[in-house]
Design a protein around this motif. Structure first.
Motif, PDB file in Angstrom:
ATOM      1  N   GLU A   6      10.180  10.465  -2.897  1.00  0.00           N
ATOM      2  CA  GLU A   6       9.736   9.604  -1.793  1.00  0.00           C
ATOM      3  C   GLU A   6       9.795  10.316  -0.447  1.00  0.00           C
ATOM      4  O   GLU A   6       9.048   9.976   0.473  1.00  0.00           O
ATOM      5  N   GLN A   7      10.641  11.350  -0.338  1.00  0.00           N
ATOM      6  CA  GLN A   7      10.753  12.066   0.925  1.00  0.00           C
ATOM      7  C   GLN A   7       9.549  12.953   1.202  1.00  0.00           C
ATOM      8  O   GLN A   7       9.392  13.466   2.316  1.00  0.00           O
ATOM      9  N   GLN A   8       8.696  13.141   0.188  1.00  0.00           N
ATOM     10  CA  GLN A   8       7.490  13.945   0.362  1.00  0.00           C
ATOM     11  C   GLN A   8       6.242  13.067   0.508  1.00  0.00           C
ATOM     12  O   GLN A   8       5.123  13.559   0.443  1.00  0.00           O
ATOM     13  N   ILE A   9       6.441  11.752   0.699  1.00  0.00           N
ATOM     14  CA  ILE A   9       5.339  10.815   0.862  1.00  0.00           C
ATOM     15  C   ILE A   9       5.393  10.229   2.267  1.00  0.00           C
ATOM     16  O   ILE A   9       6.447   9.766   2.707  1.00  0.00           O
ATOM     17  N   GLU A  10       4.280  10.243   2.953  1.00  0.00           N
ATOM     18  CA  GLU A  10       4.228   9.708   4.314  1.00  0.00           C
ATOM     19  C   GLU A  10       4.250   8.181   4.271  1.00  0.00           C
ATOM     20  O   GLU A  10       3.375   7.556   3.661  1.00  0.00           O
ATOM     21  N   PRO A  11       5.235   7.548   4.899  1.00  0.00           N
ATOM     22  CA  PRO A  11       5.255   6.073   4.919  1.00  0.00           C
ATOM     23  C   PRO A  11       4.057   5.527   5.682  1.00  0.00           C
ATOM     24  O   PRO A  11       3.622   6.100   6.682  1.00  0.00           O
ATOM     25  N   ALA A  12       3.531   4.406   5.220  1.00  0.00           N
ATOM     26  CA  ALA A  12       2.401   3.759   5.876  1.00  0.00           C
ATOM     27  C   ALA A  12       2.915   2.645   6.777  1.00  0.00           C
ATOM     28  O   ALA A  12       3.624   1.735   6.306  1.00  0.00           O
ATOM     29  N   PRO A  13       2.591   2.653   8.071  1.00  0.00           N
ATOM     30  CA  PRO A  13       3.030   1.557   8.957  1.00  0.00           C
ATOM     31  C   PRO A  13       2.302   0.271   8.616  1.00  0.00           C
ATOM     32  O   PRO A  13       1.113   0.271   8.314  1.00  0.00           O
ATOM     33  N   MET A  14       3.018  -0.830   8.648  1.00  0.00           N
ATOM     34  CA  MET A  14       2.387  -2.124   8.438  1.00  0.00           C
ATOM     35  C   MET A  14       1.562  -2.476   9.677  1.00  0.00           C
ATOM     36  O   MET A  14       1.974  -2.173  10.812  1.00  0.00           O
ATOM     37  N   PRO A  15       0.396  -3.097   9.505  1.00  0.00           N
ATOM     38  CA  PRO A  15      -0.487  -3.369  10.640  1.00  0.00           C
ATOM     39  C   PRO A  15       0.210  -4.174  11.736  1.00  0.00           C
ATOM     40  O   PRO A  15       0.917  -5.142  11.469  1.00  0.00           O
ATOM     41  N   GLY A  16      -0.008  -3.744  12.971  1.00  0.00           N
ATOM     42  CA  GLY A  16       0.492  -4.485  14.118  1.00  0.00           C
ATOM     43  C   GLY A  16       1.969  -4.333  14.397  1.00  0.00           C
ATOM     44  O   GLY A  16       2.516  -5.088  15.211  1.00  0.00           O
ATOM     45  N   THR A  17       2.647  -3.357  13.754  1.00  0.00           N
ATOM     46  CA  THR A  17       4.094  -3.218  13.934  1.00  0.00           C
ATOM     47  C   THR A  17       4.489  -1.946  14.686  1.00  0.00           C
ATOM     48  O   THR A  17       5.683  -1.710  14.895  1.00  0.00           O
ATOM     49  N   ASP A  18       3.516  -1.100  15.068  1.00  0.00           N
ATOM     50  CA  ASP A  18       3.802   0.164  15.749  1.00  0.00           C
ATOM     51  C   ASP A  18       4.783   1.029  14.953  1.00  0.00           C
ATOM     52  O   ASP A  18       5.588   1.768  15.528  1.00  0.00           O
ATOM     53  N   GLY A  19       4.747   0.909  13.632  1.00  0.00           N
ATOM     54  CA  GLY A  19       5.586   1.737  12.777  1.00  0.00           C
ATOM     55  C   GLY A  19       7.007   1.241  12.604  1.00  0.00           C
ATOM     56  O   GLY A  19       7.801   1.883  11.909  1.00  0.00           O
ATOM     57  N   ALA A  20       7.350   0.097  13.203  1.00  0.00           N
ATOM     58  CA  ALA A  20       8.714  -0.422  13.061  1.00  0.00           C
ATOM     59  C   ALA A  20       8.975  -0.947  11.652  1.00  0.00           C
ATOM     60  O   ALA A  20      10.125  -1.065  11.239  1.00  0.00           O
ATOM     61  N   ARG A  24       7.616  -0.049   7.809  1.00  0.00           N
ATOM     62  CA  ARG A  24       6.837   0.957   7.087  1.00  0.00           C
ATOM     63  C   ARG A  24       7.036   0.804   5.580  1.00  0.00           C
ATOM     64  O   ARG A  24       8.097   0.369   5.125  1.00  0.00           O
ATOM     65  N   THR A  25       6.024   1.217   4.816  1.00  0.00           N
ATOM     66  CA  THR A  25       6.093   1.140   3.365  1.00  0.00           C
ATOM     67  C   THR A  25       5.743   2.498   2.767  1.00  0.00           C
ATOM     68  O   THR A  25       4.671   3.051   3.062  1.00  0.00           O
ATOM     69  N   THR A  26       6.641   3.018   1.941  1.00  0.00           N
ATOM     70  CA  THR A  26       6.393   4.257   1.208  1.00  0.00           C
ATOM     71  C   THR A  26       5.956   3.871  -0.200  1.00  0.00           C
ATOM     72  O   THR A  26       6.747   3.347  -0.985  1.00  0.00           O
ATOM     73  N   ARG A  27       4.697   4.110  -0.524  1.00  0.00           N
ATOM     74  CA  ARG A  27       4.121   3.656  -1.793  1.00  0.00           C
ATOM     75  C   ARG A  27       4.237   4.767  -2.833  1.00  0.00           C
ATOM     76  O   ARG A  27       3.643   5.841  -2.678  1.00  0.00           O
ATOM     77  N   LEU A  28       4.981   4.484  -3.908  1.00  0.00           N
ATOM     78  CA  LEU A  28       5.216   5.485  -4.941  1.00  0.00           C
ATOM     79  C   LEU A  28       4.126   5.463  -6.009  1.00  0.00           C
ATOM     80  O   LEU A  28       4.053   6.374  -6.825  1.00  0.00           O
ATOM     81  N   ILE A  64       6.344   0.220  -7.381  1.00  0.00           N
ATOM     82  CA  ILE A  64       7.641   0.444  -6.745  1.00  0.00           C
ATOM     83  C   ILE A  64       7.369   1.039  -5.372  1.00  0.00           C
ATOM     84  O   ILE A  64       6.583   1.987  -5.246  1.00  0.00           O
ATOM     85  N   THR A  65       8.010   0.497  -4.353  1.00  0.00           N
ATOM     86  CA  THR A  65       7.867   1.026  -2.998  1.00  0.00           C
ATOM     87  C   THR A  65       9.245   1.134  -2.357  1.00  0.00           C
ATOM     88  O   THR A  65      10.220   0.529  -2.809  1.00  0.00           O
ATOM     89  N   VAL A  66       9.316   1.934  -1.287  1.00  0.00           N
ATOM     90  CA  VAL A  66      10.489   1.951  -0.422  1.00  0.00           C
ATOM     91  C   VAL A  66      10.062   1.366   0.913  1.00  0.00           C
ATOM     92  O   VAL A  66       9.094   1.836   1.523  1.00  0.00           O
ATOM     93  N   VAL A  67      10.754   0.328   1.345  1.00  0.00           N
ATOM     94  CA  VAL A  67      10.410  -0.384   2.576  1.00  0.00           C
ATOM     95  C   VAL A  67      11.442  -0.036   3.649  1.00  0.00           C
ATOM     96  O   VAL A  67      12.654  -0.050   3.377  1.00  0.00           O
ATOM     97  N   THR A  68      10.956   0.273   4.841  1.00  0.00           N
ATOM     98  CA  THR A  68      11.830   0.686   5.950  1.00  0.00           C
ATOM     99  C   THR A  68      11.583  -0.203   7.168  1.00  0.00           C
ATOM    100  O   THR A  68      10.430  -0.435   7.547  1.00  0.00           O
ATOM    101  N   PHE A  69      12.673  -0.674   7.763  1.00  0.00           N
ATOM    102  CA  PHE A  69      12.619  -1.421   9.020  1.00  0.00           C
ATOM    103  C   PHE A  69      13.464  -0.707  10.067  1.00  0.00           C
ATOM    104  O   PHE A  69      14.623  -0.355   9.795  1.00  0.00           O
TER     105      PHE A  69
END
Length: 275
Positions: free
Chosen positions: A164-178, A180-184, A196-201
């Motif tokens: 997952e550390q080699q995958i660019e997280p995708a920002p959720m729309p309208g959140t300015d990247g606060a 993010r979802t890393t889609r595996l 399976i995803t990794v979700v970051t706030f």
């Protein structure tokens, strides 16, 4: 795949029993809409031993039961150095996914070998010949998701692995990247019936509405703290806590900080409802 040095924290299970001086209080919750299994109750005496594995013990976080999440099983396995399995999956119709928390493991799928370190993952199609071994000098812990594959004519899932550390997280729309979802998984590929995803706030970020949907969830907190709205309740969560959600359980989240809040998320997708 090159071995990476973790840039994220990955919560693990500490199975040692608490001292006799500890209070009986627990944050475990079981309802008809959701279940919370906090890190504090994942101890030695609730671990399972699986006949297909050696040098291994397992904490079963979810299994299909009445009034529970029914589409998947989720386990955390702890494998000692030299341990593992040459035939982990006893059911040919079941697919699998592993995600490493600590240590390292070697996964071989239909003759292709993958070395997985923290953040590393592998998808195993149904009926695949696969094995997993801990050839390192450190005890390894990893998640193992199991799901009965729902076949669709013309679609065939393929094995894959990564970190997952080699995958660019995708920002959720309208959140300015606060948020993010890393889609595996490749979300465009309908051959797969779960993701399976990794979700970051970031601190202060939130899910600003009550999600209410058919997909079930299994969620393991990797890092940070937050409060989660589950049905009618607000539940405090910390690293190592786990919760599963039934279909249509209302949910939202607020990450209070001080650091990022990250979790590993399962959801069933891409299939018609069987009637």
């Amino acid at each position: 795949m090159p071995i990476t040095t973790p840039t994220y924290d990955y919560a693990t299970i500490d199975p040692t029993l608490p001292p006799q001086t500890d209070s009986l209080g627990s944050a475990a919750i079981v309802t008809e809409a959701y279940t919370v299994i906090p890190r504090s109750v994942m101890r030695d005496i609730v671990a399972s031993v699986l006949p297909e594995w050696r040098g291994t013990r397992a904490w079963i976080l979810n299994r299909p039961v009445a009034s529970g999440a029914t589409t998947f099983a989720q386990l955390v396995l702890e494998v000692e150095p030299g341990g593992g399995s040459d035939g982990p999956e006893p059911q040919a119709e079941v697919e699998g996914f592993v995600f490493v928390l600590t240590g390292s493991v070697s996964v071989e799928i239909d003759g292709e070998r993958h070395e997985l370190t923290p953040g590393g993952f592998a998808y195993i199609p149904p009926a695949a010949r696969w094995s997993l071994r801990n050839d390192g000098g450190q005890t390894a812990q990893f998640h193992w998701f199991r799901k009965r594959y729902e076949r669709v004519e013309g679609l065939e899932p393929r094995a894959f692995a990564g970190n997952e550390q080699q995958i660019e997280p995708a920002p959720m729309p309208g959140t300015d990247g606060a948020w993010r979802t890393t889609r595996l998984f490749d979300v465009e590929d309908l051959a797969y019936d779960f993701h399976i995803t990794v979700v970051t706030f970031e601190p202060g970020a939130k899910i600003p509405f009550l999600e209410t949907h058919v997909m079930e969830h299994g969620i393991f907190v990797l890092e940070g703290n937050a409060v989660y709205r589950l049905n009618d309740d607000w539940v405090e969560l910390q690293p190592g806590d786990y919760f599963s959600l039934r279909a249509f359980c209302p949910q939202a989240c607020y990450a209070g900080g001080p650091g990022v809040f990250r979790y590993l998320l399962y959801k069933d997708v891409n299939r018609q409802i069987t009637l």
